[in-house]
Design a protein around this motif. Structure first.
Motif, PDB file in Angstrom:
ATOM      1  N   LEU A 131       0.913  -1.101  -0.081  1.00 56.15           N
ATOM      2  CA  LEU A 131      -0.092  -0.090   0.068  1.00 56.15           C
ATOM      3  C   LEU A 131       0.985   1.217   0.027  1.00 56.15           C
ATOM      4  O   LEU A 131       1.750   1.420   0.818  1.00 56.15           O
ATOM      5  N   VAL A 132       0.779   2.004  -0.831  1.00 56.26           N
ATOM      6  CA  VAL A 132       1.630   3.307  -1.029  1.00 56.26           C
ATOM      7  C   VAL A 132       0.996   4.260  -0.112  1.00 56.26           C
ATOM      8  O   VAL A 132      -0.195   4.590  -0.002  1.00 56.26           O
ATOM      9  N   ILE A 133       1.779   4.942   0.667  1.00 49.45           N
ATOM     10  CA  ILE A 133       1.566   6.172   1.447  1.00 49.45           C
ATOM     11  C   ILE A 133       2.052   7.197   0.820  1.00 49.45           C
ATOM     12  O   ILE A 133       3.301   7.379   0.810  1.00 49.45           O
ATOM     13  N   ASP A 134       1.464   8.207   0.138  1.00 46.93           N
ATOM     14  CA  ASP A 134       1.669   9.195  -0.481  1.00 46.93           C
ATOM     15  C   ASP A 134       2.704  10.317   0.223  1.00 46.93           C
ATOM     16  O   ASP A 134       3.676  10.755  -0.094  1.00 46.93           O
ATOM     17  N   ASP A 135       2.401  10.527   1.706  1.00 46.99           N
ATOM     18  CA  ASP A 135       3.051  11.369   2.525  1.00 46.99           C
ATOM     19  C   ASP A 135       3.099  10.694   3.959  1.00 46.99           C
ATOM     20  O   ASP A 135       2.044  10.875   4.679  1.00 46.99           O
ATOM     21  N   VAL A 136       4.164  10.259   4.426  1.00 50.20           N
ATOM     22  CA  VAL A 136       4.305   9.541   5.565  1.00 50.20           C
ATOM     23  C   VAL A 136       4.180  10.608   6.560  1.00 50.20           C
ATOM     24  O   VAL A 136       3.611   9.935   7.899  1.00 50.20           O
ATOM     25  N   ALA A 161      17.429   1.796   4.636  1.00 46.44           N
ATOM     26  CA  ALA A 161      17.129   3.089   5.440  1.00 46.44           C
ATOM     27  C   ALA A 161      15.943   3.535   5.612  1.00 46.44           C
ATOM     28  O   ALA A 161      14.854   3.247   4.662  1.00 46.44           O
ATOM     29  N   LEU A 162      15.360   4.319   6.795  1.00 44.58           N
ATOM     30  CA  LEU A 162      14.204   4.364   7.142  1.00 44.58           C
ATOM     31  C   LEU A 162      13.137   3.238   7.126  1.00 44.58           C
ATOM     32  O   LEU A 162      11.919   3.706   6.808  1.00 44.58           O
ATOM     33  N   THR A 163      13.496   2.068   7.379  1.00 42.01           N
ATOM     34  CA  THR A 163      12.848   0.819   7.287  1.00 42.01           C
ATOM     35  C   THR A 163      12.572   0.371   8.516  1.00 42.01           C
ATOM     36  O   THR A 163      13.604   0.200   9.267  1.00 42.01           O
ATOM     37  N   SER A 164      11.243  -0.126   8.857  1.00 50.67           N
ATOM     38  CA  SER A 164      10.818  -0.562  10.035  1.00 50.67           C
ATOM     39  C   SER A 164       9.584  -1.408  10.220  1.00 50.67           C
ATOM     40  O   SER A 164       8.706  -1.453   9.023  1.00 50.67           O
ATOM     41  N   ALA A 185      14.067  13.431   4.227  1.00 47.63           N
ATOM     42  CA  ALA A 185      13.978  13.916   2.800  1.00 47.63           C
ATOM     43  C   ALA A 185      12.894  13.457   2.021  1.00 47.63           C
ATOM     44  O   ALA A 185      12.171  13.764   1.032  1.00 47.63           O
ATOM     45  N   GLN A 186      12.752  11.893   1.948  1.00 44.59           N
ATOM     46  CA  GLN A 186      11.973  11.098   1.655  1.00 44.59           C
ATOM     47  C   GLN A 186      10.567  11.009   2.506  1.00 44.59           C
ATOM     48  O   GLN A 186      10.553  10.817   3.483  1.00 44.59           O
ATOM     49  N   ARG A 187       9.563  11.256   1.623  1.00 46.83           N
ATOM     50  CA  ARG A 187       8.242  11.238   2.337  1.00 46.83           C
ATOM     51  C   ARG A 187       7.134  10.149   1.866  1.00 46.83           C
ATOM     52  O   ARG A 187       6.194   9.793   2.445  1.00 46.83           O
ATOM     53  N   THR A 188       7.398   9.844   0.615  1.00 45.77           N
ATOM     54  CA  THR A 188       6.349   8.660  -0.063  1.00 45.77           C
ATOM     55  C   THR A 188       6.961   7.483   0.325  1.00 45.77           C
ATOM     56  O   THR A 188       7.977   7.170   0.080  1.00 45.77           O
ATOM     57  N   PHE A 189       6.040   6.819   0.839  1.00 48.31           N
ATOM     58  CA  PHE A 189       6.433   5.509   1.647  1.00 48.31           C
ATOM     59  C   PHE A 189       5.503   4.251   0.844  1.00 48.31           C
ATOM     60  O   PHE A 189       4.605   4.697   0.504  1.00 48.31           O
TER      61      PHE A 189
END
Length: 442
Positions: A131-136, A161-164, A185-189
């Protein structure tokens, strides 16, 4: 007589692509961003031309630099990169210059994990739901998790990186709040279904749609598990003779996945999850470049194959001639973890490779580097080393011994010391020096 040497536009510093260009007689223009130059671990050989840019992953930054250097009119035979974040840029520049390189749409499938999984799933291969989250930072519209547990990661990230892991909506909200504080810097998750099992990795070479070579290995623990536990990542390669069943099981899945993603020529790094009970392989993700860590070095040692050279030949339209010379020993690599604080001193690579069974070592951080508590991603380490052993058990035991040897010789100024504590540390570090405050005597 015109110069017949091929000319390559190479984005980023990849030590083995640079080595291949020099040995193959390729005239490369090497595009290097400011962050890579400032790091200083790698340098461009004098035989090649350096083109400085602000950001090697920005098509605008690279194209402007080409214009300034008088190189925008072309004259290149191909565009290549082994930098994960420059993959789409390489494709766009190849199309702009009218030369071979990865297709931008293919590059997008390799970069965006949601697009990648959709293509693989459509081809009939098992892979995680996502599932794409456009802005975390903004979870409005995101309800309860459609699957749990799940893995939260940037949609186009790298190195874990930034994985949980998140088990429910409350944990997802907590992670979102954390990112609002840290402002990544990355916000699409993307939120992915958790897949259990052994995590395998496959590196190889494909040319004109034909799978020419593959080397299959396994992580000691899945990357995310190593990250969350804080244990050093380690990996080893399977032997194609003694463990031929691994290659028999992986080859078809790898070929089908590459076809689904559209990679016809080049190198790749793929991760698969193996269920030991059913034998099922589930597609994890894939990059259109060789793997990181010491994977290249392990493949050279174990198989006698230079993946970097194969990738350069492939993008230039030359079919790589691959003749593996397999050594029967077990080859594996692992990380040399640091400790929280400021790195002051550590053994150098020559000291490490002087140890029994250590075939290669790399120290990646200089004196003065600060290490925060807890790993931020699988790339956070002081360095790496490669061991050769007779068995997997001997390999892992040697990993532990060398890590302990290294840690005993690692000097780090801890973060949590008071000023007086730092003075005490100084006395223990330099026992022959005397920094006491004394009275002047006439």
């Amino acid at each position: 007589m015109a110069d017949s040497r091929p000319r390559l536009l190479l984005l980023g510093l990849d030590r083995y692509a640079l080595d291949a260009c020099v040995r193959l007689g390729v005239d490369a223009v090497v595009v290097c961003g400011a962050a890579t130059r400032d790091d200083g671990l790698m340098s461009v050989p004098p035989e090649l031309r350096l083109l400085r840019v602000d950001d090697q992953s920005s098509a605008e930054s690279v194209l402007l630099a080409l214009h300034r250097a008088g190189l925008a009119a072309g004259g290149f035979d191909a565009v290549h990169t082994a930098d994960e974040y420059s993959m789409v840029t390489a494709g766009l520049l190849a199309r702009q210059l009218g030369v071979p390189g990865i297709d931008p749409d293919v590059a997008a499938r390799f970069r965006d994990k949601s697009v990648q999984k959709a293509a693989v799933r459509e081809a009939g291969l098992p892979t995680a739901r996502c599932l794409v989250i456009d802005d975390v930072l903004d979870l409005d519209g995101v309800g309860e998790l459609p699957f749990a547990p799940a893995v939260l990661k940037p949609v186009a990230g790298a190195a874990t990186a930034l994985t949980s892991s998140v088990r429910d909506r409350a944990e997802l909200s907590a992670r979102s709040a954390e990112y609002r504080r840290t402002k990544p810097a990355q916000r699409t998750f993307v939120l992915e279904e958790h897949i259990s099992g052994e995590e395998w990795f496959v590196d190889g070479v494909v040319f004109d749609g034909e799978l020419l070579f593959l080397a299959v290995g396994a992580y000691g623990d899945p990357c995310l598990a190593s990250l969350e536990s804080g244990t050093p990542l380690w990996l080893r390669h399977f032997d194609p003779d003694a463990e031929s069943w691994v290659y028999d099981r992986a080859r078809g899945v790898v070929a089908d996945a590459l076809a689904a993603l559209g990679l016809s020529s080049g190198s790749f790094h793929m991760e698969l999850f193996h269920d030991p009970e059913s034998g099922t392989l589930t597609f994890g993700e894939c990059a259109a470049r060789r793997g990181g860590g010491l994977i290249h070095e392990q493949i050279q040692a174990k198989f006698g194959v230079h993946i970097g050279e194969c990738a350069v030949q492939a993008v230039l339209g030359r079919r790589p001639v691959i003749e593996p010379k397999v050594r029967p020993e077990v080859f594996g690599g692992t990380y040399l973890p640091g400790r929280p604080g400021i790195l002051l001193d550590c053994p150098d690579p020559a000291e490490l490779t002087a140890l029994p069974q250590v075939e290669f070592a790399r120290i990646e951080h200089p004196v003065g580097t600060h290490f925060a508590a807890g790993p931020a991603n699988t790339s956070q380490r002081v360095g790496q080393f490669m061991v050769v052993a007779e068995t997997v058990e001997q390999l892992t035991a040697r990993f532990d011994e060398v890590r302990q040897w290294f840690d005993e010789r690692l000097t780090v100024l801890p973060d949590d010391l008071t000023t007086s504590g730092r003075r005490e540390f100084q006395r223990s570090w330099r026992p022959d020096a005397d920094f006491r405050d004394t009275l002047w005597q006439s």
